[in-house]
Design an enzyme around this catalytic site. Structure first.
Site, PDB file in Angstrom:
ATOM      1  N   GLY A   1     -33.713   3.868  32.316  1.00 46.86           N
ATOM      2  CA  GLY A   1     -32.271   3.753  32.132  1.00 46.86           C
ATOM      3  C   GLY A   1     -31.802   2.367  32.537  1.00 46.86           C
ATOM      4  CD  GLN A   2     -35.560   0.201  34.000  1.00 48.40           C
ATOM      5  OE1 GLN A   2     -35.323   0.998  33.092  1.00 48.40           O
ATOM      6  NE2 GLN A   2     -36.762   0.104  34.553  1.00 48.40           N
ATOM      7  N   GLY A   3     -32.798  -0.370  31.491  1.00 47.58           N
ATOM      8  CA  GLY A   3     -32.679  -1.238  30.326  1.00 47.58           C
ATOM      9  C   GLY A   3     -33.875  -2.140  30.124  1.00 47.58           C
TER      10      GLY A   3
ATOM     11  CB  THR B   1     -35.995  -8.390  34.800  1.00 55.01           C
ATOM     12  OG1 THR B   1     -35.310  -7.189  34.421  1.00 55.01           O
ATOM     13  CG2 THR B   1     -35.372  -9.574  34.087  1.00 55.01           C
TER      14      THR B   1
ATOM     15  CB  SER C   1     -35.601  -4.878  41.564  1.00 54.44           C
ATOM     16  OG  SER C   1     -34.955  -3.830  42.247  1.00 54.44           O
ATOM     17  NE  ARG C   2     -44.164  -5.340  40.185  1.00 55.35           N
ATOM     18  CZ  ARG C   2     -44.904  -5.083  39.125  1.00 55.35           C
ATOM     19  NH1 ARG C   2     -44.686  -3.988  38.415  1.00 55.35           N
ATOM     20  NH2 ARG C   2     -45.856  -5.920  38.742  1.00 55.35           N
TER      21      ARG C   2
ATOM     22  N   GLY D   1     -34.640  -9.664  39.837  1.00 54.52           N
ATOM     23  CA  GLY D   1     -34.184  -8.285  39.691  1.00 54.52           C
ATOM     24  C   GLY D   1     -32.822  -7.971  40.282  1.00 54.52           C
TER      25      GLY D   1
ATOM     26  N   GLY E   1     -31.937  -4.114  40.009  1.00 53.80           N
ATOM     27  CA  GLY E   1     -31.866  -2.644  39.976  1.00 53.80           C
ATOM     28  C   GLY E   1     -31.561  -1.972  41.296  1.00 53.80           C
ATOM     29  CD  GLU E   2     -35.754  -1.657  44.736  1.00 57.45           C
ATOM     30  OE1 GLU E   2     -36.139  -0.935  45.666  1.00 57.45           O
ATOM     31  OE2 GLU E   2     -36.271  -2.753  44.439  1.00 57.45           O
TER      32      GLU E   2
END
Lengths: 159, 301, 786
Positions: free
Chosen positions: C492-494, C537, C534-535, C740, C742-743
């Site tokens: 879902g993060q894309g 990207t 969050s790695r 990143g 995300g987190e």
């Protein structure tokens, strides 16, 4: 436990299924009709991932027995787009970035569609109230609320 | 007691009788193992959790009178037991004459659940947290019950005998609730405190109805019902009495609120502590009384 | 293979464009497949797990004979059948309990049957006897000598060389920072704050619960379909636990309906695989109920944190002394690294010359702690950022100014001795403060309400082994489109969308010419360590860019040869190969599969283009076990700030979030709208954890294992407005400078809200969640309300 033969309409198609008394509509849709777009998030009426529209109103399909749906007219996420054309709410939720993991999305869209069917110009509060039974863990809701407003406006303009 | 990792609906038979007589007879014949089914929003939860294990669920939604919602100035409002809460909320007669019922129903769960949930079901489930029970109590509701010996009326006073327990007998089916026409110029308020802004079960719920009543010294009668602070939906008699005794002003409202607090007997549970609930009874009763007083306080000199 | 790094200055489309999600249409039509949607036909078996009802005990006896005799039961397994340990950083777990149960929910036996009803009945027919042992429910007690031992064999467990267990105790990791001279620094402090925080366990609450379907064939090859963030890690850990080859485990992972860390590593998947090995040839499905999801997979660790920090009269931070007791739960095979990651980041995003930290991972008889969005940072910042606010007040320095003064800046030496890379944290603070209108108090909406504003800042580095790698390939199709294959997962993060953007940019084709090969299948997909930290990207992005550049190079070489031109004069633009010199052009279509014909039918040049690329950081160093110092502890930090305005209802204690602001330095936003969506979603999840969330564990039993009493934020709880601000200080080795987000979006929310509550009512709320009851009783105790 007895098996009941029920007939109902799902996404415009006439269906007939044999179900035990304790089978929910959600289980019937997913396991008997292979309509897996409607999701199971809790089986307890709390998360809304299983929302479908039955006889024009949104319900949690995990909280109704399949046998109670005899003769009903049911719309699931698979029936929202017509002939490949997305419903306005499907388009606006994409445009607004209101979809992430997508698991709550079918339920959100069905609740939103039902809201717009009964209220063509919902306020921010009315949208939040209508969606309070659809839990989302990813988006934070704001883009979804904006998407519903966009769809409402689009539908009013095209009416 | 440990957790059940796999709550699920047990095996049961779904029964669909065509008449009230057949339904009452079936329920009486299978006393203790059959239950009337309306919206199912409480039944399915209780069965999944293993609290209820009925062999038969008897669907009463198609039986005579259960689907109707009708109003007349003589008898007031009749809400059939199978009328879902969303229908009640948008009914023009409810909106005109019983807005308190709509206000309370609107706080229940979610729109999807209210497509199934019913006022009568909320009452028969007899949870002290039931959101619409207070409104029905303060509006003097009475239940129309069909049993093995036919119809009877059951007033709500005395109906609740314990948490989840009512005076209904095997064979009884509640076909609806009647709410008499509210007293002239009545105003009501339901305040619900949950954890989220909307949805959730109540930590504390306060229902207040107020109206001019010349039989009382104060000129006004108030009815106060409290949710989630006692084993049953609680009527705060001491507070009600105080509000009939003499001229009403904010200090008297505060006194009444404190009396309500003293009458409440909440417990500590996963949703809140008894101590917090007591304070909330006081604060929210005051608030609800004040909001009602603002609407009716000018009516009597 | 060395390929040219695409220069940061030259930003090609669609990098930086908010293109539409590549998976959007599937998800809005119900067509997107998740693990529970695969159809397996009538051969599918259903698994059920017998779980311990007590938090700690010896298994005296397990007798499955009655269950095995039930018609329809195809397999029953217990710990007897699986002697291998399993674990990511520390192998402290069996697939099924062998000698002990260590938490309520610990799997004792598993059943596969032809229907769910029969499987459930079989479970009830298993006879077993447990001898209860005293339990450990608080980590500070668990770390003390009085506590009963939960893992007496700790000394025998295999462990990675950067984790330091203390055998003979419940401490499965002890991470130390010793920097500067803490003992003497206190005397130079004009103000000191010392506080303890007890942060509860919470759960990730993905809307999709864990699902795994496993099948073992006659040769012993296992296929696992699952909702998974970590197909390759699952393959690896399960293969090792079963004593088979990684290539004999095939993990197939479709879209994930929310992960947040709980679907990383291995949890319930091992159960499905283990059962399947006893039923050759038939798939076995295990699906967690929502109740099981709350306590039997992964949860977030609890934390008892003791902070002590001091500054001089001007507000300059001089010293921090921290003790963290992490409630790791029954097994800490994953959680040990949270202990480490919080240790090496234990100053928070601040420049502090003297630091002493002891971070302990402690076994408790609680559900299993694992990675959750933030990996220790939200728990730690919850207390740290409240202490910072208090310290600032003691020296009469504004909280924003205090942070601007002390926050970590480019070139600073951080807590581990590493030099801080370029970071925009100061700009994040300034922008967040500006956006919330810091310093201006807005009028409350009613006489019985109070308004307040709070700010909190954060940092976090990807927490992973130093050699966590990514790989990718790019295949080209006859119609000129690209198929990009990766091993990372779309949660879902894309990630699929930004990978497509990066491949399109690196190759020179339009964004909608790119497809991502899904579902990830470890038999065919390229390796990816895990979708965590969050790695992706940054790391997987580099691999994808390298693969696309490799493919591009092959195309250009082929065309250069055909046209007899120099590579430097050629380019690919919008799917056309062009020469700047001769102004020739040719479409990518066909040539990328069939090659280019030589003139006069003299043969062919080129062939099917497949580009490959990988990325693995080479520069992360170890840290001294005594001091936690080392040249390069982590790859990089993402930093950021959140500010929040709240309104407190004095009659009920209810906290309402009026508005939120988030500003994060993401290096380069590949897709700005998606970056903002992460900031918003993380903020609301943070609000949820701040106001509502708590696993109410009593003597190890979860008393709120359902949505009824584990509340999360609904649409009615989201604020009216969230401002998401992107700050960009490029990361030197990130694709176009990206790192990143995300987190990080979840990390500072609890303390931002806590600090805002203080601003509103003058009382510090301390431990989350800030339920209306907690705030009301706090005010009552202080005499603010009656």
């Amino acid at each position: 436990m007895g098996i009941h033969r029920i007939t109902f309409t799902v996404n415009g198609e006439y269906e007939q299924v044999d179900v035990p008394s304790n089978m929910t509509l959600l289980q019937a849709l997913r396991d008997k009709l292979a309509l897996t777009g409607t999701k199971n998030g809790c089986s307890a009426g709390e998360c809304g991932a299983c929302t479908v529209i039955m006889n024009g109103e949104p319900i949690n399909s995990c909280m109704i027995l399949a046998v109670e749906c005899e003769g009903a007219d049911i719309l699931t996420i698979e029936g929202l787009a017509k002939d490949g054309k997305l419903d306005p709410i499907q388009e606006t939720i994409i445009n607004r970035g209101g979809v992430q993991c997508g698991f709550c999305t079918p339920g959100i869209l069905m609740s939103s569609r039902a809201l717009l069917d009964r209220n063509a110009d919902p306020s921010d509060e009315e949208i939040r109230e209508a969606l309070v039974g659809n839990l989302c863990r990813c988006t934070g809701y704001l883009r979804i609320i904006d998407a519903v407003k966009d769809a409402a406006q689009r539908e009013r303009e095209n009416a | 007691m440990s957790i059940n990792p796999h709550p699920e609906l047990p095996v049961f038979e779904y029964v669909h009788p065509v008449s009230l007589e057949e339904a009452s007879q079936f329920l009486a014949n299978h006393a203790g193992e059959a239950r009337p089914l309306c919206g199912g929003t409480d039944i399915f939860v209780r069965m999944r959790d293993g609290h209820w294990n009925d062999k038969y669920l008897v669907d009463i939604k198609a039986l005579d009178g259960t689907q109707e919602i009708k109003f007349d100035p003589q008898n007031g409002l009749f809400i059939g037991s199978a009328v879902n809460m969303n229908r009640v909320i948008r009914d023009p007669n409810v909106i005109s004459h019983y807005p308190l019922v709509a206000e309370a129903a609107r706080t229940v769960a979610s729109y999807q659940l209210r497509t199934r949930a019913t006022i009568v079901g909320n009452i028969c489930n007899a949870s002290p947290a039931g959101d619409t029970i207070g409104a029905c109590i303060v509006l003097n509701g009475r239940l129309k019950v069909h049993g093995t010996d036919g119809f009877r009326w059951v007033p709500l006073a005395g109906f609740f005998t314990g948490p989840g327990k009512t005076s209904l007998k095997p064979g009884d089916i509640v076909t609806g609730i009647e709410l008499p026409l509210p007293p002239k110029s009545a105003a009501g308020k339901y305040i619900k405190l949950g954890r989220n802004q909307l949805s959730d079960l109540s930590i504390v719920g306060v229902t207040v109805l107020g109206y001019p009543d010349e039989s009382l010294v104060s000129g006004y009668r108030f009815k106060i019902a409290l949710a989630s602070v006692a084993p049953v939906p609680l009527v705060s008699l001491k507070a009600e009495t105080r509000l009939g005794e003499g001229p009403i002003n904010p200090a008297v409202l505060e006194e009444a609120a404190q009396l309500a607090e003293s009458e409440a007997t909440p417990i500590d549970d996963v949703r809140g502590s008894a101590r917090y609930r007591k304070s909330m009874v006081r604060n929210l009763t005051y608030k609800a009384l004040w909001m009602v007083w603002e609407k009716i306080g000018h009516l009597v000199n | 293979m060395a390929v040219n790094r695409v220069a940061v200055e030259k930003i090609p489309h669609p990098i930086g464009d908010s293109v539409q999600r590549i998976d959007a249409r599937e998800k809005v039509t119900g067509a997107a497949i998740y693990a529970d949607d695969f159809q397996f036909g009538p051969g599918l078996l259903y698994a059920r797990i017998l779980r311990s009802p007590i938090p700690h005990g010896i298994i005296k006896r397990v007798d499955v004979s009655r269950a095995r005799a039930l018609p329809g039961v195809k397999a029953i397994v217990t710990g007897e059948d699986f002697p291998g340990y399993i674990g990511l950083y520390l192998q402290d777990r069996f697939i099924f309990c062998r000698d002990r149960v260590r938490y309520v929910g610990d799997p004792i036996a598993g059943v596969a049957a032809i229907s769910e009803e029969i499987a459930e009945k079989a479970i009830s027919l298993i006879d077993y006897e447990l001898e209860p042992l005293p339990g450990v429910f608080e980590p500070d007690f668990g770390a003390s000598p009085d506590a009963p031992l939960i893992h007496p064999d700790l000394g025998k467990y295999e462990v990675m060389n950067f984790i330091f267990p203390e055998p003979g105790t419940n401490i499965s990791n002890h991470f130390r920072i010793r920097k500067g001279d803490v003992d003497t620094a206190w005397k130079d402090c004009a103000a000191v704050v010392e506080r303890e925080f007890r942060i509860p366990h919470i759960q990730h609450v993905p809307i999709e619960t864990h699902v795994a379907v496993a099948k073992a064939d006659e040769k012993g090859k296992v296929t696992l379909w699952g909702s998974s963030q970590s197909p390759f890690a699952q393959r690896n850990l399960i293969a090792k636990a079963l004593g088979i080859s990684q290539s004999d485990v095939d993990v197939i992972a479709p879209y994930v309906g929310g992960g947040f860390g709980c679907k990383a590593g291995v949890s319930m998947e091992a159960l499905a695989v283990a059962i399947a090995t006893k039923v050759k040839g038939r798939p076995v499905k295990l699906r967690l109920t929502r109740e099981e999801e709350f306590y039997t997979a992964f949860v977030r660790q609890g934390l008892v944190a003791r902070f002590k920090m001091g500054c001089d009269k001007d507000g300059k931070l001089l010293v921090m002394e921290n003790k963290f007791y992490w409630s790791g739960g029954a097994y800490t095979e994953y959680g040990v690294n949270i202990t480490r990651a919080s240790g090496y980041s234990s100053t928070g995003p601040y420049n502090v010359p003297n630091v002493k930290t002891d971070s302990f991972c402690v076994y408790t008889n609680h559900p299993v702690g694992g990675p959750m969005r933030g990996f220790g940072m939200p728990e730690m910042h919850s207390g740290l950022e409240q202490c910072i606010d208090e310290l600032a007040e003691k020296v009469s320095v504004d909280p924003v100014e205090f942070r601007k003064m002390n926050c970590i800046k480019t070139g600073d030496t951080i807590v581990t001795g590493m030099t801080m890379h370029p970071t925009g944290l100061s700009e994040c603070i300034t922008k967040a403060a500006e956006a919330i209108d810091w310093g201006k108090k807005n009028p409350a909406s009613a006489p019985n309400k109070r308004r307040g504003k709070g700010i909190a800042i954060m940092w976090k580095a990807p927490a992973m082994p130093p050699n966590a790698g990514s790989s990718a390939w790019v295949e080209m199709n006859e119609d000129g489109t690209l198929t990009v294959a990766v091993g990372g997962q779309e949660l879902g993060q894309g990630t699929f969308t930004v990978m497509a953007q990066m491949a399109a940019a690196a190759m020179g084709v339009p964004y909608d010419w790119v497809r991502i090969a899904t579902p990830v299948n470890t038999d065919y997909s390229p390796y990816e360590w895990q979708t965590v930290a969050s790695r992706l990207t940054w790391s997987m992005g580099n691999a994808v860019v390298n693969a696309a550049l490799d493919a591009r190079h092959q195309v250009l070489e082929m065309v250069a040869k055909s046209w007899n031109e120099n590579l430097e004069d050629l380019d690919i633009i919008e799917g056309q190969v062009i020469s700047y010199k001769s102004e020739e052009s040719i479409s990518l279509k066909n040539i990328v599969v069939y090659g280019i014909a030589k003139p006069n039918d003299q043969g062919w040049i080129g062939g099917p283009i497949v580009g490959r690329g990988n990325f693995m950081p080479s520069y992360v160093t170890g840290l001294d076990p005594e001091t936690g110092q080392g040249p390069r502890a982590v790859v990089h930090y993402t930093t950021g700030a959140q500010a929040v305005e709240v309104e407190v209802d004095m009659d009920t204690g209810k906290v309402e979030i009026i508005q939120g602001v988030a500003a994060f330095d993401v290096g380069k936003a590949i897709n700005p709208e998606m970056v903002k969506a992460q900031m918003e979603g993380g903020f609301v999840q943070g609000v949820s954890t701040a106001l509502f969330e708590e696993m109410k564990l009593k003597q190890g039993i979860l008393t709120n294992p359902s949505f009824v009493d584990y509340r999360i934020a609904t649409s009615s709880d989201a604020p009216k407005k969230i401002d998401a601000i992107i700050v960009e200080y490029p990361q030197d080795d990130g694709p176009w400078g990206a790192r990143g987000i995300g987190e990080h979006a979840l990390v500072p929310t609890i303390p931002a809200i806590a600090n805002a509550i203080y601003d509103a009512i003058g009382l510090r709320p301390g431990n989350p969640p800030y339920l209306s009851e907690k705030i009301y009783l706090l005010m009552q105790e202080a005499g603010l309300v009656s």
